[in-house]
Design a protein around this motif. Structure first.
Motif, PDB file in Angstrom:
ATOM      1  N   TRP A 107       0.821  -1.202   0.000  1.00  0.00           N
ATOM      2  CA  TRP A 107       0.000   0.000   0.000  1.00  0.00           C
ATOM      3  C   TRP A 107       0.862   1.262   0.000  1.00  0.00           C
ATOM      4  CZ3 TRP A 107      -4.433  -1.657  -1.409  1.00  0.00           C
ATOM      5  CH2 TRP A 107      -4.842  -2.938  -1.036  1.00  0.00           C
ATOM      6  N   VAL A 108       2.029   1.188   0.616  1.00  0.00           N
ATOM      7  CA  VAL A 108       2.961   2.313   0.547  1.00  0.00           C
ATOM      8  C   VAL A 108       3.438   2.500  -0.894  1.00  0.00           C
ATOM      9  CG1 VAL A 108       5.227   3.148   1.280  1.00  0.00           C
ATOM     10  CG2 VAL A 108       3.687   2.107   2.948  1.00  0.00           C
ATOM     11  N   ILE A 109       3.738   1.396  -1.573  1.00  0.00           N
ATOM     12  CA  ILE A 109       4.169   1.482  -2.973  1.00  0.00           C
ATOM     13  C   ILE A 109       3.038   2.010  -3.852  1.00  0.00           C
ATOM     14  CG2 ILE A 109       4.897   0.101  -4.957  1.00  0.00           C
ATOM     15  CD1 ILE A 109       6.412  -1.674  -3.014  1.00  0.00           C
ATOM     16  N   LEU A 110       1.809   1.609  -3.543  1.00  0.00           N
ATOM     17  CA  LEU A 110       0.662   2.124  -4.292  1.00  0.00           C
ATOM     18  C   LEU A 110       0.604   3.653  -4.200  1.00  0.00           C
ATOM     19  CD1 LEU A 110      -2.876   0.636  -4.431  1.00  0.00           C
ATOM     20  CD2 LEU A 110      -2.635   3.024  -3.789  1.00  0.00           C
ATOM     21  N   GLY A 111       0.779   4.181  -2.985  1.00  0.00           N
ATOM     22  CA  GLY A 111       0.776   5.635  -2.822  1.00  0.00           C
ATOM     23  C   GLY A 111       1.967   6.296  -3.490  1.00  0.00           C
ATOM     24  N   PHE A 112       3.144   5.625  -3.415  1.00  0.00           N
ATOM     25  CA  PHE A 112       4.344   6.180  -4.037  1.00  0.00           C
ATOM     26  C   PHE A 112       4.200   6.253  -5.549  1.00  0.00           C
ATOM     27  CE2 PHE A 112       8.572   5.446  -5.907  1.00  0.00           C
ATOM     28  CZ  PHE A 112       9.237   6.563  -5.422  1.00  0.00           C
ATOM     29  N   ASN A 113       3.676   5.183  -6.155  1.00  0.00           N
ATOM     30  CA  ASN A 113       3.488   5.182  -7.608  1.00  0.00           C
ATOM     31  C   ASN A 113       2.409   6.177  -8.039  1.00  0.00           C
ATOM     32  OD1 ASN A 113       5.438   3.275  -7.836  1.00  0.00           O
ATOM     33  ND2 ASN A 113       4.090   1.570  -8.293  1.00  0.00           N
ATOM     34  N   TYR A 114       1.452   6.435  -7.149  1.00  0.00           N
ATOM     35  CA  TYR A 114       0.443   7.448  -7.479  1.00  0.00           C
ATOM     36  C   TYR A 114       1.082   8.833  -7.564  1.00  0.00           C
ATOM     37  CZ  TYR A 114      -3.557  10.542  -7.011  1.00  0.00           C
ATOM     38  OH  TYR A 114      -4.470  11.536  -7.214  1.00  0.00           O
ATOM     39  N   ILE A 115       2.031   9.084  -6.664  1.00  0.00           N
ATOM     40  CA  ILE A 115       2.717  10.374  -6.692  1.00  0.00           C
ATOM     41  C   ILE A 115       3.554  10.514  -7.963  1.00  0.00           C
ATOM     42  CG2 ILE A 115       4.468  11.780  -5.533  1.00  0.00           C
ATOM     43  CD1 ILE A 115       3.513  10.574  -2.903  1.00  0.00           C
TER      44      ILE A 115
END
Length: 200
Positions: A107-115
Motif C-alpha cells: 500500500w505504501v508502494i501504491l501511494g508512491f506510484n500514485y505520486i
C-alpha cells in the motif's frame, strides 16, 4: 492475437516520464521474487510457478474486463503482496529511511506510484489478486481451518520436481486442529525415558 496476454505482461512503455517507474518496478520484481523463491517457496519451484500462473490468469481476466493493455505492474505487485503477507511482521525500509511492517509495503508502494505516475489502478489490481491467492492458499485453509481451494497441479510437479532441503510446508494448521491431532495420538509426545550411554 492469442499472444497478447503474454506480451502485455512483459511490455512496458519506457519514456522520459516512465523510465524511473520502470526501473523501480524491475527492482521490486527481482528483489521480492527472489526472496519468495529462497524463502517460503524454497525447494518448491512447482508451487512458485503455480502462484505466478494463478496470479497471471486472474490479471489477464481482469485486464480483459477493464480493457487494460499493460499487465506488468499488476503481476509484480501481486508477487510483492504475497511476500509481504508471508513476512508481514518483518520491518522493511523504504525511501528516505522510512521503516514499517512488511504488510503495509504494497500500500505504501501504491501511494508512491500514485505520486510518480498519477494512477493506482494497476497497483490496486495487483494487490487484490495477490490477496486472493494468499487468502485461498494460506489464510483460509491454514488459519481459518477451511477447505483448500487451490492446489498445485501434478503436471507442474512432474516438470518441476521439489528439491530436497527446501521448506517442507506452508505453515502449520490452526491450534484447534493441532489439539485434536494430539488427542487422537494420546495426548502428544510419549515419554521414552532418559536413556543410558552404551557401556554404562
Amino acid at each position: 492475437q492469442i499472444w497478447r496476454p503474454i506480451t502485455a505482461t512483459f511490455f512496458f512503455p519506457v519514456g522520459p516520464g516512465t523510465g524511473f517507474l520502470y526501473l523501480v518496478n524491475l527492482y521490486f520484481l527481482y528483489q521480492y521474487s527472489s526472496r519468495l523463491e529462497t524463502g517460503a517457496f524454497d525447494g518448491r519451484p512447482a508451487d512458485y510457478m503455480f502462484m505466478l500462473l494463478f496470479n497471471w490468469i486472474c490479471i489477464v481476466i481482469t485486464g480483459l474486463a477493464m480493457d487494460m493493455q499493460l499487465l506488468m505492474i499488476p503481476l509484480i505487485m501481486s508477487v510483492l503482496y504475497v511476500w509481504a503477507q508471508l513476512n508481514r511482521d518483518m520491518i522493511v525500509s523504504f525511501w528516505f529511511g522510512t521503516r514499517f511492517k512488511a504488510c503495509y509495503l504494497p500500500w505504501v508502494i501504491l501511494g508512491f506510484n500514485y505520486i510518480i505516475g498519477g494512477s493506482v489502478i494497476n497497483e490496486l489490481i495487483g494487490n487484490l489478486v495477490g490477496h486472493l491467492y494468499f487468502f485461498l492458499m494460506f489464510k483460509y485453509p491454514m488459519d481459518l481451518g477451511g477447505r483448500n481451494f487451490l492446489s498445485t497441479p501434478q503436471f507442474l510437479y512432474r516438470w518441476l520436481p521439489n528439491r530436497r532441503g527446501g521448506v517442507s510446508g506452508f505453515g502449520v494448521p490452526p491450534a484447534s486442529m493441532r489439539r485434536a491431532a494430539e488427542d487422537q495420538q494420546g495426548g502428544g509426545r510419549h515419554n521414552w525415558g532418559q536413556g543410558f550411554r552404551l557401556g554404562d
